[in-house]
Write a protein that holds these residues in place. Structure first.
Motif, mmCIF file in Angstrom:
data_model
loop_
_atom_site.group_PDB
_atom_site.id
_atom_site.type_symbol
_atom_site.label_atom_id
_atom_site.label_comp_id
_atom_site.label_asym_id
_atom_site.label_seq_id
_atom_site.Cartn_x
_atom_site.Cartn_y
_atom_site.Cartn_z
ATOM 1 N N ASP A 40 0.816 -1.210 0.000
ATOM 2 C CA ASP A 40 0.000 0.000 0.000
ATOM 3 C C ASP A 40 0.852 1.264 0.000
ATOM 4 O O ASP A 40 0.337 2.355 -0.293
ATOM 5 C CB ASP A 40 -0.922 0.016 1.214
ATOM 6 N N TYR A 41 2.120 1.133 0.323
ATOM 7 C CA TYR A 41 3.000 2.299 0.427
ATOM 8 C C TYR A 41 4.014 2.366 -0.709
ATOM 9 O O TYR A 41 4.886 3.234 -0.712
ATOM 10 C CB TYR A 41 3.698 2.294 1.796
ATOM 11 N N SER A 42 3.882 1.467 -1.675
ATOM 12 C CA SER A 42 4.765 1.510 -2.838
ATOM 13 C C SER A 42 4.367 2.669 -3.749
ATOM 14 O O SER A 42 3.182 2.913 -3.997
ATOM 15 C CB SER A 42 4.675 0.193 -3.618
ATOM 16 N N LYS A 43 5.344 3.369 -4.276
ATOM 17 C CA LYS A 43 5.086 4.469 -5.206
ATOM 18 C C LYS A 43 5.153 4.008 -6.655
ATOM 19 O O LYS A 43 4.970 4.801 -7.573
ATOM 20 C CB LYS A 43 6.081 5.596 -4.952
ATOM 21 N N ASP A 44 5.412 2.733 -6.854
ATOM 22 C CA ASP A 44 5.434 2.151 -8.187
ATOM 23 C C ASP A 44 3.993 1.922 -8.656
ATOM 24 O O ASP A 44 3.133 1.505 -7.872
ATOM 25 C CB ASP A 44 6.200 0.827 -8.154
ATOM 26 N N LYS A 45 3.711 2.183 -9.928
ATOM 27 C CA LYS A 45 2.340 2.066 -10.421
ATOM 28 C C LYS A 45 1.817 0.633 -10.362
ATOM 29 O O LYS A 45 0.607 0.402 -10.381
ATOM 30 C CB LYS A 45 2.243 2.614 -11.847
#
Length: 242
Positions: A40-45
């Motif tokens: 939920d905290y990944s900035k990857d699309k």
């Protein structure tokens, strides 16, 4: 006590949190268990949380950014500790369990793949902890072991608050044999001393059984125990097995 778990698989904890002694402790608000989904905290699309290791090699390594941001989402309390479940950590034992039970909050980081970027460990992890000399597919099972063992040391989690102090490892001895009804089954009978009603002799028998079992199965624990200071009455019994 609050347990916070950083994990890629929060669903693994659902049954664990809802059943048996742990489930009752959660229901009574004696302990709280929260899972934080690292993805939920990944900035990857694509919600990617890992990448190839620098220097080459098999597998993938969990990246700093999703782990860091997941951890920072937690409103920390003062008496807390961040633990990364890792086979290279110190091995969990009774003394460590008692130590951790004195905290107000325990944050457990569950790794996967080939591990976690060392920079996250250096910057945010207080301690690495192992549950044994073997490798698991992820840290979730290890985290459950920590939660279960630590919870047992917390008042009101067990029906009998003294049982956690009396069982295996609490006194560096393994537990004595236990029996229940009927007194005879398939030709095997309960030791007569346990039905005598003589609690002093029962305690003596149980202590001697613990010594015998520990000496046979865990000589390392027995060495530790025999070198501790003991009262004269205990020494008299213990000398029979030295």
């Amino acid at each position: 006590m609050k347990f916070r778990i950083l994990t890629l698989f929060p669903e693994q904890f659902i049954g664990f949190m809802e059943t048996s002694i742990i489930g009752k402790a959660v229901e009574k608000n004696v302990i709280a268990i929260d899972t934080i989904q690292i993805r939920d905290y990944s900035k990857d699309k694509h919600r990617k949380v890992d990448d190839y290791p620098f220097g080459g090699g098999a597998g993938m390594v969990m990246a700093v950014q999703p782990l860091r941001d997941a951890l920072k989402s937690i409103e920390r309390v003062q008496n807390s500790r961040v633990i990364y479940m890792s086979p290279r950590g110190a091995t969990l034992n009774h003394e460590k369990v008692v130590e951790l039970a004195k905290l107000d909050e325990l944050i457990l980081v569950c790794g996967h793949y080939e591990g976690v970027d060392q920079r996250f460990i250096d910057a945010y992890v207080d301690e690495e902890l192992s549950i044994g000399d073997y490798v698991l597919t992820g840290g979730e099972l290890a985290a459950m072991v920590v939660i279960d063992s630590v919870s047992r040391m917390i008042d009101s989690v067990l029906n009998n608050n003294t049982s956690a102090e009396e069982e295996s490892f609490a006194m560096d001895l393994l537990e004595y044999p236990q029996y229940t009804r009927p007194s005879e089954i398939d030709g095997a009978v309960v030791p007569e001393i346990l039905m005598s009603g003589n609690h002093g002799e029962i305690a003596k028998w149980r202590y001697e059984q613990s010594i015998l079992i520990t000496k046979t199965r865990r000589p390392d624990l027995f060495e530790k125990y025999k070198n501790k200071p003991h009262e004269k009455s205990v020494l008299k019994l213990l000398k029979k097995y030295l």
